[in-house]
Design a protein around this motif. Structure first.
Motif, PDB file in Angstrom:
ATOM      1  N   ASN A  42      40.266  48.639  48.737  1.00 51.63           N
ATOM      2  CA  ASN A  42      41.597  48.026  48.703  1.00 51.63           C
ATOM      3  C   ASN A  42      41.766  46.975  49.791  1.00 51.63           C
ATOM      4  O   ASN A  42      41.188  47.081  50.872  1.00 51.63           O
ATOM      5  CB  ASN A  42      42.655  49.113  48.895  1.00 51.63           C
ATOM      6  N   TYR A  43      42.593  46.005  49.477  1.00 56.46           N
ATOM      7  CA  TYR A  43      42.930  44.943  50.425  1.00 56.46           C
ATOM      8  C   TYR A  43      44.353  45.227  50.926  1.00 56.46           C
ATOM      9  O   TYR A  43      45.268  45.385  50.105  1.00 56.46           O
ATOM     10  CB  TYR A  43      42.847  43.597  49.694  1.00 56.46           C
ATOM     11  N   PRO A  44      44.562  45.314  52.248  1.00 57.37           N
ATOM     12  CA  PRO A  44      45.867  45.765  52.758  1.00 57.37           C
ATOM     13  C   PRO A  44      47.068  45.025  52.188  1.00 57.37           C
ATOM     14  O   PRO A  44      48.073  45.644  51.834  1.00 57.37           O
ATOM     15  CB  PRO A  44      45.741  45.543  54.271  1.00 57.37           C
TER      16      PRO A  44
ATOM     17  N   GLY B 259      33.666  39.447  42.250  1.00 55.44           N
ATOM     18  CA  GLY B 259      33.975  38.346  43.147  1.00 55.44           C
ATOM     19  C   GLY B 259      35.111  38.596  44.115  1.00 55.44           C
ATOM     20  O   GLY B 259      35.712  39.673  44.137  1.00 55.44           O
ATOM     21  N   CYS B 260      35.372  37.577  44.923  1.00 50.64           N
ATOM     22  CA  CYS B 260      36.442  37.672  45.914  1.00 50.64           C
ATOM     23  C   CYS B 260      36.907  36.270  46.286  1.00 50.64           C
ATOM     24  O   CYS B 260      36.094  35.360  46.427  1.00 50.64           O
ATOM     25  CB  CYS B 260      35.928  38.400  47.160  1.00 50.64           C
ATOM     26  N   ASP B 261      38.238  36.127  46.417  1.00 45.13           N
ATOM     27  CA  ASP B 261      38.810  34.836  46.818  1.00 45.13           C
ATOM     28  C   ASP B 261      39.467  34.900  48.188  1.00 45.13           C
ATOM     29  O   ASP B 261      40.226  34.008  48.540  1.00 45.13           O
ATOM     30  CB  ASP B 261      39.882  34.405  45.805  1.00 45.13           C
TER      31      ASP B 261
ATOM     32  N   LYS C 134      40.829  35.693  59.488  1.00 43.52           N
ATOM     33  CA  LYS C 134      41.622  35.214  58.341  1.00 43.52           C
ATOM     34  C   LYS C 134      41.865  36.361  57.344  1.00 43.52           C
ATOM     35  O   LYS C 134      41.682  36.213  56.134  1.00 43.52           O
ATOM     36  CB  LYS C 134      40.916  34.050  57.655  1.00 43.52           C
ATOM     37  N   ARG C 135      42.307  37.496  57.904  1.00 46.28           N
ATOM     38  CA  ARG C 135      42.543  38.640  57.030  1.00 46.28           C
ATOM     39  C   ARG C 135      43.892  38.546  56.317  1.00 46.28           C
ATOM     40  O   ARG C 135      44.162  39.287  55.379  1.00 46.28           O
ATOM     41  CB  ARG C 135      42.472  39.947  57.846  1.00 46.28           C
ATOM     42  N   GLY C 136      44.782  37.691  56.824  1.00 44.78           N
ATOM     43  CA  GLY C 136      46.038  37.483  56.095  1.00 44.78           C
ATOM     44  C   GLY C 136      47.105  38.528  56.379  1.00 44.78           C
ATOM     45  O   GLY C 136      48.072  38.633  55.626  1.00 44.78           O
TER      46      GLY C 136
ATOM     47  N   THR D 249      36.696  35.139  57.322  1.00 42.79           N
ATOM     48  CA  THR D 249      35.779  34.137  57.897  1.00 42.79           C
ATOM     49  C   THR D 249      34.377  34.678  58.185  1.00 42.79           C
ATOM     50  O   THR D 249      33.439  33.912  58.316  1.00 42.79           O
ATOM     51  CB  THR D 249      36.363  33.558  59.199  1.00 42.79           C
ATOM     52  N   TYR D 250      34.246  36.006  58.303  1.00 40.45           N
ATOM     53  CA  TYR D 250      32.938  36.597  58.633  1.00 40.45           C
ATOM     54  C   TYR D 250      32.115  36.925  57.391  1.00 40.45           C
ATOM     55  O   TYR D 250      30.945  37.282  57.491  1.00 40.45           O
ATOM     56  CB  TYR D 250      33.143  37.914  59.428  1.00 40.45           C
ATOM     57  N   CYS D 251      32.716  36.828  56.197  1.00 36.70           N
ATOM     58  CA  CYS D 251      32.148  37.531  55.037  1.00 36.70           C
ATOM     59  C   CYS D 251      31.472  36.598  54.026  1.00 36.70           C
ATOM     60  O   CYS D 251      32.014  35.559  53.644  1.00 36.70           O
ATOM     61  CB  CYS D 251      33.256  38.311  54.339  1.00 36.70           C
ATOM     62  N   VAL D 252      30.318  37.011  53.556  1.00 33.98           N
ATOM     63  CA  VAL D 252      29.506  36.200  52.663  1.00 33.98           C
ATOM     64  C   VAL D 252      29.797  36.509  51.176  1.00 33.98           C
ATOM     65  O   VAL D 252      29.367  35.777  50.286  1.00 33.98           O
ATOM     66  CB  VAL D 252      28.014  36.437  53.036  1.00 33.98           C
ATOM     67  N   VAL D 253      30.561  37.574  50.933  1.00 39.40           N
ATOM     68  CA  VAL D 253      30.759  38.040  49.547  1.00 39.40           C
ATOM     69  C   VAL D 253      31.369  36.981  48.607  1.00 39.40           C
ATOM     70  O   VAL D 253      30.928  36.854  47.461  1.00 39.40           O
ATOM     71  CB  VAL D 253      31.572  39.360  49.539  1.00 39.40           C
ATOM     72  N   PRO D 254      32.378  36.179  49.044  1.00 38.08           N
ATOM     73  CA  PRO D 254      32.898  35.167  48.119  1.00 38.08           C
ATOM     74  C   PRO D 254      31.812  34.205  47.642  1.00 38.08           C
ATOM     75  O   PRO D 254      31.910  33.645  46.552  1.00 38.08           O
ATOM     76  CB  PRO D 254      33.963  34.441  48.955  1.00 38.08           C
ATOM     77  N   MET D 255      30.770  34.019  48.471  1.00 36.78           N
ATOM     78  CA  MET D 255      29.666  33.146  48.057  1.00 36.78           C
ATOM     79  C   MET D 255      28.672  33.901  47.166  1.00 36.78           C
ATOM     80  O   MET D 255      28.189  33.379  46.169  1.00 36.78           O
ATOM     81  CB  MET D 255      28.924  32.610  49.291  1.00 36.78           C
TER      82      MET D 255
ATOM     83  N   GLN E 218      35.797  44.241  44.783  1.00 34.06           N
ATOM     84  CA  GLN E 218      35.756  43.898  46.216  1.00 34.06           C
ATOM     85  C   GLN E 218      37.146  44.044  46.826  1.00 34.06           C
ATOM     86  O   GLN E 218      37.290  44.476  47.954  1.00 34.06           O
ATOM     87  CB  GLN E 218      35.264  42.460  46.391  1.00 34.06           C
ATOM     88  N   THR E 219      38.163  43.650  46.049  1.00 35.60           N
ATOM     89  CA  THR E 219      39.558  43.893  46.455  1.00 35.60           C
ATOM     90  C   THR E 219      40.223  44.463  45.198  1.00 35.60           C
ATOM     91  O   THR E 219      40.932  43.771  44.488  1.00 35.60           O
ATOM     92  CB  THR E 219      40.242  42.589  46.914  1.00 35.60           C
ATOM     93  N   VAL E 220      39.964  45.738  44.977  1.00 39.35           N
ATOM     94  CA  VAL E 220      40.244  46.362  43.681  1.00 39.35           C
ATOM     95  C   VAL E 220      41.741  46.345  43.341  1.00 39.35           C
ATOM     96  O   VAL E 220      42.132  46.250  42.178  1.00 39.35           O
ATOM     97  CB  VAL E 220      39.644  47.794  43.664  1.00 39.35           C
TER      98      VAL E 220
HETATM   99 FE1  SF4 Z   1      34.650  39.981  52.171  1.00 32.89          FE
HETATM  100 FE2  SF4 Z   1      36.379  41.957  51.551  1.00 32.89          FE
HETATM  101 FE3  SF4 Z   1      37.226  39.768  52.916  1.00 32.89          FE
HETATM  102 FE4  SF4 Z   1      36.531  39.567  50.305  1.00 32.89          FE
HETATM  103  S1  SF4 Z   1      38.271  40.754  51.211  1.00 32.89           S
HETATM  104  S2  SF4 Z   1      35.967  38.154  51.945  1.00 32.89           S
HETATM  105  S3  SF4 Z   1      34.810  41.029  50.193  1.00 32.89           S
HETATM  106  S4  SF4 Z   1      35.753  41.362  53.625  1.00 32.89           S
END
Ligand code: SF4
Ligand code: 5AD
Length: 487
Positions: free
Chosen positions: A259-261, A177-179, A298-300, A183-189, A222-224
């Protein structure tokens, strides 16, 4: 187990087609392993199979179109073979649910990413009762986070060594999963709320894999690097988790993606530096080099945050290679914004970048409130420009390695050797492996070197591949234990 009533009409041949990310590859491996325990065997011929599964991806529309076309092609064969059970599993199943039955009425089975353990039973039900089966998780907006999380099961049954794509390499899921809700990404769903697996279970799995001969594990999430789990009163971050199985005998290399930056913490970088089995390679998608775009996504983080992270990576692990993902043509992206992404690639000289044209996805915030206003033609042009730039940089940086020597973990015959039809009867072939920094190297050698570490001198390169010659003369034994030969 299959029942006697249905074994009469059921040949136990399974065809599975997998698209998408490494998480999907792992899911397919595990589902196939479970089905083999139920008496199935794999076939590469869809016409021969009485069970057909598609493990699907929803990240871009194109991947979904291809699955719907493949399903369309099966419509006629199913008329001739009504006993065939056709299933759609994975992200598209969770996202489209009943829509799949509407678009492809001959589909029998729709199984989301959180219900994979039910597949053997659902196939049996579909075959015996000739009734459609659907098992999916709760939608994120329909229940509390905890309830939705509980409806997504992390599918990590006991592993089947025969089903791995390689005898000495394995994926290990550490999160699902992913939290982040970019805004473009379907993976959290499609993959549900972020949930980290128990360190104890992960360590056991790695130990089992190593005992079976696995030398390289790739931890998946997804964000290891957002991994966090409290067990026995102790909090484990990714660095702690890696340290807790690093010394497993037989294990030689450890990688982790993606990885998530914002979560690239110093403790993790220090673990990469200090633990000798960890690859000096980080995949940290930037997605864009323009602050305005990053905000809309919304990459944060801002470009400056990403820059600061890159400096910390290079300060802590000087030879670390970094790869990235970029989306071109996101809502509102101007030529100037695109140029900023190009500038980011020039500044950080990624080992490689995966570049995607923005694809609007139902259920995402961008699809709901932003205009997909960059014409397809412009997306294509920006995509090509970016690919050309990245290739130029990759080739220059590969060329700088000519003349140097590296220890290569040999993965097996190279793609071109496999394509050329080299098989076990030809021991000498072109092999492929990777440096500790994850650069692909091809060189001639004996296929029995697969799984070993071999020293290779680099003589030439392309943008994607280093080309070399073995400099160690390792003694090997032939399959029949006969005369040693030189690799
Ligand atoms: Fe999608 Fe990766 Fe963003 Fe999660 S961190 S919403 S998997 S692009
Ligand atoms: N359109 C295009 N690319 C996307 N990605 C994720 N969602 C989309 C989308 N809607 C890309 C991101 C991510 C990679 C796996 O896929 O770059 O890192």
């Amino acid at each position: 187990m299959t029942t006697s009533a249905e074994t009469a009409v059921h040949n136990g041949k399974l065809f599975i087609h997998t698209v998408g990310c490494q998480m999907n590859e792992l899911d397919s491996e595990l589902v196939v392993a479970a089905l083999r325990k139920h008496g199935y065997e794999l076939t590469a011929d869809v016409a021969d199979a009485d069970t057909v599964l598609f493990n699907t991806c929803s990240v871009r529309e194109h991947a979904e179109h291809k699955i719907y076309s493949a399903l369309g092609r099966l419509k006629y064969s199913k008329r001739k073979r009504p006993d065939q059970v056709i299933g759609v599993m994975g992200c598209m199943a969770q996202k489209d649910q009943k829509l799949i039955f509407q678009k492809a009425p001959h589909v029998d089975l729709v199984v989301g990413t959180g219900q994979l353990s039910e597949i053997p039973l659902l196939i049996d039900n579909a075959r015996e009762n000739r009734e459609r089966q659907m098992a999916v998780s709760l939608a994120r907006r329909d229940a509390t986070r905890q309830k939705v999380a509980d409806s997504f099961e992390s599918y990590d049954p006991l592993r089947d060594p025969e089903m791995r794509h390689s005898a000495f390499q394995a994926y290990v899921r550490i999160m699902i999963g992913c939290d982040k809700f970019c805004t473009y990404c379907v993976v959290p769903m499609t993959r549900g709320p972020e949930q980290s697996r128990s360190p104890r279970h992960i360590v056991q799995e790695v130990q089992q894999l190593a005992a079976e001969g696995v030398k390289e594990v790739t931890l998946l999430g997804q964000t290891v690097n957002s991994y966090r789990h409290t067990e026995d009163g102790r909090e484990y971050r990714l660095s702690d988790l890696i340290a807790s199985f690093h010394d497993t005998p037989g294990l030689e290399r450890i990688k982790f993606v993606t990885n998530y930056p914002r979560d690239m913490t110093d403790d993790l970088l220090q673990a990469v530096r200090d633990l000798p089995k960890v690859a000096h390679y980080l995949h940290v998608p930037a997605q864009s080099g323009c602050d305005e775009m990053l905000k809309r996504m919304k990459r944060g983080y801002t470009v400056e945050h990403y820059r600061e992270m890159m400096h910390r990576i290079h300060e802590t692990v000087p030879d670390c290679s970094v790869s990235s993902d970029f989306i071109v043509g996101f809502c509102g992206e101007t030529d100037a914004a695109h140029e900023k992404s190009m500038e980011l690639i020039r500044e950080f000289r990624f080992k490689n970048s995966f570049i995607f044209k923005y694809s609007a996805r139902t259920g995402t915030k961008a699809d709901a409130i932003m205009l997909d206003d960059v014409p397809e033609e412009t997306k294509r042009r920006r995509n090509n420009e970016m690919l050309d730039l990245q290739n130029e940089i990759s080739e220059e940086d590969n060329a700088a390695r000519i003349g140097r020597e590296y220890d290569i973990l040999v993965e097996g015959p190279s793609k071109s050797a496999v394509k050329a039809g080299d098989d076990d009867s030809i021991p000498q072939t072109q092999l492929s492996g990777r440096t500790r920094c994850d650069r692909i190297v091809v060189f001639d050698g004996n296929r029995r070197l697969t799984g070993s570490t071999t020293r290779v001198r680099i003589d030439d390169c392309t943008a994607t591949t280093l080309i070399g010659t073995i400099v160690t003369r390792e003694l090997q034994h032939t399959a029949d234990g006969g005369l040693p030969i030189l690799g």
